[in-house]
Every structure is written in structure tokens, then in C-alpha cells.
Design an enzyme around this catalytic site. Structure first.
Site, PDB file in Angstrom:
ATOM      1  N   SER A 150       0.849  -1.194   0.000  1.00 27.92           N
ATOM      2  CA  SER A 150       0.000   0.000   0.000  1.00 27.92           C
ATOM      3  C   SER A 150       0.879   1.236   0.000  1.00 27.92           C
ATOM      4  O   SER A 150       2.010   1.196   0.520  1.00 27.92           O
ATOM      5  CB  SER A 150      -0.873   0.015   1.255  1.00 27.92           C
ATOM      6  OG  SER A 150      -1.480   1.280   1.423  1.00 27.92           O
ATOM      7  N   TYR A 163      -0.954  -0.666  10.609  1.00 26.36           N
ATOM      8  CA  TYR A 163      -1.149  -0.983   9.184  1.00 26.36           C
ATOM      9  C   TYR A 163       0.037  -0.460   8.361  1.00 26.36           C
ATOM     10  O   TYR A 163       0.603  -1.184   7.533  1.00 26.36           O
ATOM     11  CB  TYR A 163      -2.450  -0.338   8.707  1.00 26.36           C
ATOM     12  CG  TYR A 163      -2.786  -0.622   7.257  1.00 26.36           C
ATOM     13  CD1 TYR A 163      -3.328  -1.841   6.882  1.00 26.36           C
ATOM     14  CD2 TYR A 163      -2.595   0.342   6.263  1.00 26.36           C
ATOM     15  CE1 TYR A 163      -3.650  -2.106   5.544  1.00 26.36           C
ATOM     16  CE2 TYR A 163      -2.917   0.090   4.933  1.00 26.36           C
ATOM     17  CZ  TYR A 163      -3.449  -1.140   4.584  1.00 26.36           C
ATOM     18  OH  TYR A 163      -3.765  -1.393   3.274  1.00 26.36           O
ATOM     19  N   ALA A 165       3.058   0.180   9.293  1.00 26.58           N
ATOM     20  CA  ALA A 165       4.280  -0.588   9.585  1.00 26.58           C
ATOM     21  C   ALA A 165       4.252  -1.912   8.831  1.00 26.58           C
ATOM     22  O   ALA A 165       5.266  -2.346   8.278  1.00 26.58           O
ATOM     23  CB  ALA A 165       4.404  -0.820  11.085  1.00 26.58           C
ATOM     24  N   SER A 166       3.087  -2.556   8.790  1.00 23.92           N
ATOM     25  CA  SER A 166       2.997  -3.850   8.092  1.00 23.92           C
ATOM     26  C   SER A 166       3.274  -3.658   6.599  1.00 23.92           C
ATOM     27  O   SER A 166       3.964  -4.463   5.972  1.00 23.92           O
ATOM     28  CB  SER A 166       1.622  -4.499   8.306  1.00 23.92           C
ATOM     29  OG  SER A 166       0.600  -3.837   7.569  1.00 23.92           O
ATOM     30  N   THR A 198     -13.590  -0.929  -1.523  1.00 21.25           N
ATOM     31  CA  THR A 198     -13.728  -2.370  -1.236  1.00 21.25           C
ATOM     32  C   THR A 198     -14.321  -2.508   0.172  1.00 21.25           C
ATOM     33  O   THR A 198     -14.409  -1.514   0.910  1.00 21.25           O
ATOM     34  CB  THR A 198     -12.350  -3.068  -1.234  1.00 21.25           C
ATOM     35  OG1 THR A 198     -11.605  -2.599  -0.100  1.00 21.25           O
ATOM     36  CG2 THR A 198     -11.545  -2.821  -2.494  1.00 21.25           C
TER      37      THR A 198
END
Ligand SMILES: NC(=O)c1ccc[n+]([C@@H]2O[C@H](COP(=O)([O-])OP(=O)(O)OC[C@H]3O[C@@H](n4cnc5c(N)ncnc54)[C@H](OP(=O)(O)O)[C@@H]3O)[C@@H](O)[C@H]2O)c1
Length: 263
Positions: A150, A163, A165-166, A198
Site C-alpha cells: 500500500s 497498518y 508498519a505492516s 472495497t
């Protein structure tokens, strides 16, 4: 190699391609699966919700759309599916790891167990799926892995404490994977979407800039795969300015993000 040659080896034309999509039940993965099936590719569809996978595959013969439900945080389930899919097709040309989850977190909301759960899906899952397919891809000597990260992984952003960091971890993983695998004949694609409508973003309460549909995202993904690009990012009107923000010094970056988001 010419200076601007594609960074990845070419994929077979879609009617000859065998693609395994992990995270194919909804959103970007489902839209990409539908477009690949319509283009004539053989597609193996994985995610946990079997009924949703069936909906995506509706209208296509079982020989073309292979339904392989799994939870990709389960290494044994991944290994079983890998054996079945590669066995059925005699190999695989592209493994697209799309699955992920999202939760807004601010510093004062950080809970270690929740962070672990998100990292398990967004970081450990893609790493486990990569590990599950790499031996077979290396033995084939061709094929590619696509990882959906992302733009939230480019730099720190408010509300994306875990999020982001992931996804930053996944970007780094894809870059390093590319350097190891390209000399061995394999391709690696890093897919960085901006905002896509989504079930994942339907929870967002703020107005998402440059929001696109999952079908538009799938078109951009297919075009990027066909072009052999390492990074596939879209929509460009959103992702290109974000790329520029990446090179700002921290003082300017923090001030600008504060002004843009109010956070
Ligand atoms: N939408 C956006 O704006 C946006 C922007 C940037 C990046 N992304 C990334 O794009 C990817 C797809 O997101 P989306 O927006 O299309 O969201 P989505 O519609 O919620 O799709 C998520 C997919 O991941 C699957 N999944 C989740 N946990 C799984 C697990 N443990 N095992 C197997 N499959 C699992 C889900 O299937 P099941 O629930 O059936 O398992 C579903 O197919 C994610 O990695 C997300 O971070 C999205």
C-alpha cells in the site's frame, strides 16, 4: 540490458497463464481474478470465504477456475494448496498475494495483541505464502510473485500506526526478494494501491481522495503485470504526489501531513 527494459521477465499471454490469487474472495483480489478469468487465464482462487470464491468463479469451468479455500496464516494449509495447485497445472506462472486487513490505530489505542493479529495477516501471511511457493518456483526456473502492499507503507501516516508498519515491511520484503530472485529468472511485483472502494475501505469515515473502484484497480494491476513493472502503483494522480512526499525532510513532511489531514 537496455536502460528502460522491463524489470521483470515477461508473463505468458493470459490464455496460457496459470495464476494463483490469495485473497480472491472480495475487493481488489476478486476483481483481478474476474478480469484474469475473462482474459482466459487459469486462476486458482484462495481466501477463507468459500461461498465468495464460488461467486467469483461463477460462469467459468472448474478446469479454469480452481477454488482452493484457505487461511494463509496457516502454513500447513498453504503447503497443501501449493501442492494441489502446482500439481493440477504442472506449475504456476504467477502467485498474487493480495490478502490483507486494515484497522485504524492511533498511538493511545495501541494494544499489543491487536497489533500482533494485524501483523500476522498483513506481514507474516505474505511471507508465509512466499515461502510456500518459492521452492517450486525456483525449481521451475520461471514464474513470478506479486505482493499487494500500500502507499501507506511509503511513510508514516496518521491513523496507520500498525497498518503502515505492516505495509512498509512488505515493501522492503518485496524489494529484497526482487534482488535475490531476478538473477534466478523469477519476477517480483510490488503492488501499491491508493484508495480503492472495497469492503476494507467501506469502514473509513473520512472522504478518501482519488478513490477508484476495484475494477479500475484490477485494470491497473493487469496493465502493470503485462508491462513487467516492478512497482505497480495507482491511481497515479494520487500515488505520484505521495512519492514526492517521500523525499521531503521530516520537518517539512510532518508539517505538510498535519496541514493536509488536520491530525
Ligand atoms: N482498498 C484499498 O484502498 C487498499 C489500498 C491499499 C492497499 N490495499 C491492500 O489491498 C489488499 C486487498 O484489500 P481490499 O481492499 O481488496 O480488501 P478486502 O475486500 O477486504 O479483501 C481482503 C482479502 O483478503 C482476504 N483475507 C484476509 N485475511 C485472510 C486470511 N487470513 N487468509 C486468507 N485470505 C484472507 C479476504 O478474504 P476472506 O475474508 O474470505 O479470507 C479478502 O479476499 C490488502 O492487502 C489491502 O491492505 C487496499
Amino acid at each position: 540490458m537496455p536502460l528502460f527494459a522491463p524489470l521483470n521477465p515477461p508473463l505468458p499471454p493470459w490464455p496460457d497463464a496459470r495464476v494463483w490469487i490469495i485473497g480472491a474472495s472480495t475487493g481488489i483480489g476478486a476483481a483481478t481474478a474476474k478480469k484474469l478469468l475473462a482474459a482466459g487465464a487459469r486462476v486458482a482462487l484462495s481466501a477463507r470465504q468459500k461461498d465468495k470464491l464460488r461467486e467469483v468463479a461463477r460462469g467459468f469451468p472448474a478446469t479454469q477456475a480452481l477454488i482452493e479455500p484457505l487461511d494463509f496464516t496457516d502454513a500447513e494449509a498453504l503447503a497443501r494448496a501449493q501442492r494441489r495447485i502446482f500439481g493440477a497445472w504442472g506449475g504456476c506462472d504467477l502467485v498474487l498475494i493480495v490478502a490483507g486487513t486494515h484497522k485504524e490505530v492511533r498511538a493511545w489505542e495501541l494494544i499489543a495483541a491487536d497489533a500482533d493479529a494485524l501483523l500476522k495477516v498483513n506481514l507474516n501471511g505474505p511471507l508465509a505464502a512466499t515461502a510456500a511457493v518459492l521452492p517450486a518456483l525456483l525449481a521451475q526456473g520461471n514464474g513470478a510473485i506479486g505482493l499487494v502492499s500500500s502507499v501507506a507503507g511509503y511513510r508514516g501516516l496518521p491513523k496507520a500506526l500498525v497498518y503502515g508498519a505492516s505495509k512498509a515491511g512488505l515493501i522492503n520484503f518485496a524489494e529484497t526478494l526482487y534482488m535475490d530472485l531476478r538473477p534466478r529468472g523469477l519476477g517480483v511485483y510490488l503492488i501499491n494501491p491508493g484508495f480503492v472502494k472495497t469492503p476494507l475501505t467501506d469502514k473509513n469515515e473520512f472522504k478518501m481522495p482519488a478513490l477508484i473502484t476495484a475494477e479500475e484497480a484490477a485494470d491497473d494491476i493487469l496493465a502493470g503485470l503485462r508491462a513487467g513493472a516492478f512497482e505497480i502503483h495507482f491511481p497515479r494522480r494520487f500515488t505520484c504526489p505521495l512519492k514526492l512526499l517521500r523525499i521531503l525532510p521530516y520537518r517539512a513532511y510532518f508539517a505538510l501531513i498535519h496541514r493536509m489531514t488536520g491530525l
